[in-house]
Design a protein around this motif. Structure first.
Motif, PDB file in Angstrom:
ATOM      1  N   LEU A  34      13.530   1.580  23.691  1.00  0.00           N
ATOM      2  CA  LEU A  34      14.018   0.443  22.545  1.00  0.00           C
ATOM      3  C   LEU A  34      13.027   0.138  21.677  1.00  0.00           C
ATOM      4  O   LEU A  34      13.188  -0.450  20.748  1.00  0.00           O
ATOM      5  CB  LEU A  34      14.399  -0.679  23.660  1.00  0.00           C
ATOM      6  CG  LEU A  34      15.642  -0.398  24.225  1.00  0.00           C
ATOM      7  CD1 LEU A  34      15.810  -1.558  25.589  1.00  0.00           C
ATOM      8  CD2 LEU A  34      16.776  -0.490  23.447  1.00  0.00           C
ATOM      9  N   LYS A  35      11.716   0.119  22.019  1.00  0.00           N
ATOM     10  CA  LYS A  35      10.738  -0.199  21.158  1.00  0.00           C
ATOM     11  C   LYS A  35      10.671   1.120  19.974  1.00  0.00           C
ATOM     12  O   LYS A  35      10.262   0.540  18.747  1.00  0.00           O
ATOM     13  CB  LYS A  35       9.201  -0.055  21.650  1.00  0.00           C
ATOM     14  CG  LYS A  35       9.071  -1.454  22.718  1.00  0.00           C
ATOM     15  CD  LYS A  35       7.517  -1.339  23.113  1.00  0.00           C
ATOM     16  CE  LYS A  35       7.199  -2.511  24.014  1.00  0.00           C
ATOM     17  NZ  LYS A  35       5.978  -2.555  24.549  1.00  0.00           N
ATOM     18  N   ILE A 100      22.693  -1.634  18.475  1.00  0.00           N
ATOM     19  CA  ILE A 100      21.306  -2.281  18.950  1.00  0.00           C
ATOM     20  C   ILE A 100      20.618  -2.372  17.709  1.00  0.00           C
ATOM     21  O   ILE A 100      19.877  -3.409  17.327  1.00  0.00           O
ATOM     22  CB  ILE A 100      20.335  -1.295  19.675  1.00  0.00           C
ATOM     23  CG1 ILE A 100      21.026  -1.164  21.151  1.00  0.00           C
ATOM     24  CG2 ILE A 100      19.200  -1.462  19.939  1.00  0.00           C
ATOM     25  CD1 ILE A 100      20.454  -0.027  22.036  1.00  0.00           C
ATOM     26  N   PHE A 101      20.903  -1.368  16.458  1.00  0.00           N
ATOM     27  CA  PHE A 101      20.232  -1.618  15.224  1.00  0.00           C
ATOM     28  C   PHE A 101      20.805  -2.669  14.639  1.00  0.00           C
ATOM     29  O   PHE A 101      20.145  -3.436  13.786  1.00  0.00           O
ATOM     30  CB  PHE A 101      20.511  -0.270  14.428  1.00  0.00           C
ATOM     31  CG  PHE A 101      19.491   0.746  14.773  1.00  0.00           C
ATOM     32  CD1 PHE A 101      18.207   0.690  14.282  1.00  0.00           C
ATOM     33  CD2 PHE A 101      20.025   1.682  15.472  1.00  0.00           C
ATOM     34  CE1 PHE A 101      17.392   1.745  14.446  1.00  0.00           C
ATOM     35  CE2 PHE A 101      19.103   2.730  15.574  1.00  0.00           C
ATOM     36  CZ  PHE A 101      17.618   2.811  15.243  1.00  0.00           C
ATOM     37  N   THR A 102      22.129  -3.028  14.657  1.00  0.00           N
ATOM     38  CA  THR A 102      22.767  -4.030  13.976  1.00  0.00           C
ATOM     39  C   THR A 102      22.963  -5.614  14.478  1.00  0.00           C
ATOM     40  O   THR A 102      22.899  -6.508  13.532  1.00  0.00           O
ATOM     41  CB  THR A 102      24.054  -3.534  13.241  1.00  0.00           C
ATOM     42  OG1 THR A 102      24.944  -3.123  14.424  1.00  0.00           O
ATOM     43  CG2 THR A 102      24.113  -2.436  12.586  1.00  0.00           C
ATOM     44  N   GLU A 106      14.636  -7.253  18.732  1.00  0.00           N
ATOM     45  CA  GLU A 106      13.558  -7.195  20.161  1.00  0.00           C
ATOM     46  C   GLU A 106      12.373  -8.280  19.877  1.00  0.00           C
ATOM     47  O   GLU A 106      12.196  -8.792  19.100  1.00  0.00           O
ATOM     48  CB  GLU A 106      12.958  -5.761  19.723  1.00  0.00           C
ATOM     49  CG  GLU A 106      13.759  -4.657  19.816  1.00  0.00           C
ATOM     50  CD  GLU A 106      14.134  -4.337  18.383  1.00  0.00           C
ATOM     51  OE1 GLU A 106      13.862  -5.104  17.295  1.00  0.00           O
ATOM     52  OE2 GLU A 106      15.087  -3.420  18.321  1.00  0.00           O
ATOM     53  N   VAL A 107      12.258  -8.651  20.934  1.00  0.00           N
ATOM     54  CA  VAL A 107      11.239  -9.965  21.529  1.00  0.00           C
ATOM     55  C   VAL A 107      10.562  -9.323  22.357  1.00  0.00           C
ATOM     56  O   VAL A 107      11.028  -8.942  23.572  1.00  0.00           O
ATOM     57  CB  VAL A 107      12.067 -11.225  21.545  1.00  0.00           C
ATOM     58  CG1 VAL A 107      10.928 -12.160  21.815  1.00  0.00           C
ATOM     59  CG2 VAL A 107      12.822 -11.632  20.558  1.00  0.00           C
ATOM     60  N   GLU A 108       9.104  -9.389  22.364  1.00  0.00           N
ATOM     61  CA  GLU A 108       8.151  -9.261  23.495  1.00  0.00           C
ATOM     62  C   GLU A 108       7.179 -10.439  23.485  1.00  0.00           C
ATOM     63  O   GLU A 108       6.406 -10.500  22.589  1.00  0.00           O
ATOM     64  CB  GLU A 108       7.285  -7.819  23.332  1.00  0.00           C
ATOM     65  CG  GLU A 108       6.581  -7.653  24.412  1.00  0.00           C
ATOM     66  CD  GLU A 108       5.918  -6.133  24.392  1.00  0.00           C
ATOM     67  OE1 GLU A 108       5.508  -5.848  25.427  1.00  0.00           O
ATOM     68  OE2 GLU A 108       5.848  -5.619  23.203  1.00  0.00           O
ATOM     69  N   ILE A 109       7.340 -11.224  24.767  1.00  0.00           N
ATOM     70  CA  ILE A 109       6.539 -12.350  24.797  1.00  0.00           C
ATOM     71  C   ILE A 109       5.981 -12.138  26.334  1.00  0.00           C
ATOM     72  O   ILE A 109       6.860 -11.895  27.267  1.00  0.00           O
ATOM     73  CB  ILE A 109       7.462 -13.588  25.237  1.00  0.00           C
ATOM     74  CG1 ILE A 109       8.304 -13.936  23.587  1.00  0.00           C
ATOM     75  CG2 ILE A 109       6.546 -14.932  25.251  1.00  0.00           C
ATOM     76  CD1 ILE A 109       9.241 -14.899  23.600  1.00  0.00           C
ATOM     77  N   ARG A 117      20.485 -11.213  20.806  1.00  0.00           N
ATOM     78  CA  ARG A 117      21.612 -11.101  19.997  1.00  0.00           C
ATOM     79  C   ARG A 117      21.294 -11.906  18.778  1.00  0.00           C
ATOM     80  O   ARG A 117      20.851 -13.141  18.847  1.00  0.00           O
ATOM     81  CB  ARG A 117      23.054 -11.423  20.657  1.00  0.00           C
ATOM     82  CG  ARG A 117      24.370 -11.087  19.801  1.00  0.00           C
ATOM     83  CD  ARG A 117      25.490 -11.655  20.570  1.00  0.00           C
ATOM     84  NE  ARG A 117      25.666 -11.019  21.883  1.00  0.00           N
ATOM     85  CZ  ARG A 117      26.307  -9.848  22.059  1.00  0.00           C
ATOM     86  NH1 ARG A 117      26.653  -9.034  21.067  1.00  0.00           N
ATOM     87  NH2 ARG A 117      26.417  -9.396  23.300  1.00  0.00           N
ATOM     88  N   LYS A 118      21.436 -11.251  17.696  1.00  0.00           N
ATOM     89  CA  LYS A 118      21.211 -11.894  16.240  1.00  0.00           C
ATOM     90  C   LYS A 118      22.496 -12.978  15.914  1.00  0.00           C
ATOM     91  O   LYS A 118      23.465 -12.638  16.434  1.00  0.00           O
ATOM     92  CB  LYS A 118      21.478 -10.971  15.436  1.00  0.00           C
ATOM     93  CG  LYS A 118      20.130  -9.940  15.292  1.00  0.00           C
ATOM     94  CD  LYS A 118      20.201  -9.000  13.921  1.00  0.00           C
ATOM     95  CE  LYS A 118      19.266  -8.150  14.051  1.00  0.00           C
ATOM     96  NZ  LYS A 118      19.281  -7.076  13.001  1.00  0.00           N
ATOM     97  N   ARG A 119      21.806 -14.006  15.697  1.00  0.00           N
ATOM     98  CA  ARG A 119      23.204 -15.193  15.406  1.00  0.00           C
ATOM     99  C   ARG A 119      23.724 -14.704  14.107  1.00  0.00           C
ATOM    100  O   ARG A 119      23.254 -14.431  13.042  1.00  0.00           O
ATOM    101  CB  ARG A 119      22.108 -16.621  15.154  1.00  0.00           C
ATOM    102  CG  ARG A 119      21.384 -16.973  16.246  1.00  0.00           C
ATOM    103  CD  ARG A 119      21.784 -18.176  16.699  1.00  0.00           C
ATOM    104  NE  ARG A 119      20.996 -18.623  17.880  1.00  0.00           N
ATOM    105  CZ  ARG A 119      21.371 -18.836  19.049  1.00  0.00           C
ATOM    106  NH1 ARG A 119      22.761 -18.488  19.227  1.00  0.00           N
ATOM    107  NH2 ARG A 119      20.638 -19.245  20.061  1.00  0.00           N
ATOM    108  N   LYS A 120      24.909 -15.097  13.917  1.00  0.00           N
ATOM    109  CA  LYS A 120      25.792 -14.743  12.789  1.00  0.00           C
ATOM    110  C   LYS A 120      26.202 -16.031  12.033  1.00  0.00           C
ATOM    111  O   LYS A 120      26.048 -16.955  12.407  1.00  0.00           O
ATOM    112  CB  LYS A 120      27.043 -14.134  13.284  1.00  0.00           C
ATOM    113  CG  LYS A 120      26.641 -12.777  13.823  1.00  0.00           C
ATOM    114  CD  LYS A 120      28.161 -12.023  14.101  1.00  0.00           C
ATOM    115  CE  LYS A 120      27.572 -10.556  14.829  1.00  0.00           C
ATOM    116  NZ  LYS A 120      28.780 -10.099  15.054  1.00  0.00           N
TER     117      LYS A 120
END
Length: 120
Positions: A34-35, A100-102, A106-109, A117-120
């Motif tokens: 995924l990275k 996954i692309f659209t 990705e977040v790493e904490i 999920r991206k907000r629309k």
């Protein structure tokens, strides 16, 4: 916000197709794949467009179309990153990987890798 933890590609595919908002990855190999998606995303919209266009050819070329395409955009690091994408396509399918692309970021904490999920 719905969240799910995944440990393998089968669980990832199920989670991506569900209505969850966050996916926590608990598998180093899957996280690495995924990275590579994140690395390609950082290369820009043309790299993403090229990889998405190459995905349908993976069954016919054995995956050779993706590294060849990525070398032209990113050099040697693109070929390495594309290996992760090929692995994901083989395991969960091209349409899901395009998602996954659209649809995801990705977040790493604190060492925890997540897809949100991206907000629309």
């Amino acid at each position: 916000m719905k969240s799910v933890t995944v440990r393998d590609k089968k669980e990832l595919k199920k989670a991506l197709k569900s209505d969850v908002d966050e996916i926590v990855i608990e598998n180093h190999s899957l996280e690495k794949n995924l990275k590579s998606v994140a690395l390609i995303r950082k290369a820009g919209p043309y790299a993403i467009a090229a990889i998405v266009a190459a995905i349908p050819f993976i069954p016919f070329t054995g995956g050779a179309s993706v590294p060849a395409t990525m070398v032209s955009f990113m050099g040697a690091s693109g070929a390495a990153a594309s290996t992760g994408v090929i692995s994901l396509v083989a395991a969960i399918g091209g349409v899901v990987v395009i998602g996954i692309f659209t649809d995801w970021e990705e977040v790493e904490i604190a060492g925890v890798f997540k897809l949100k999920r991206k907000r629309k």
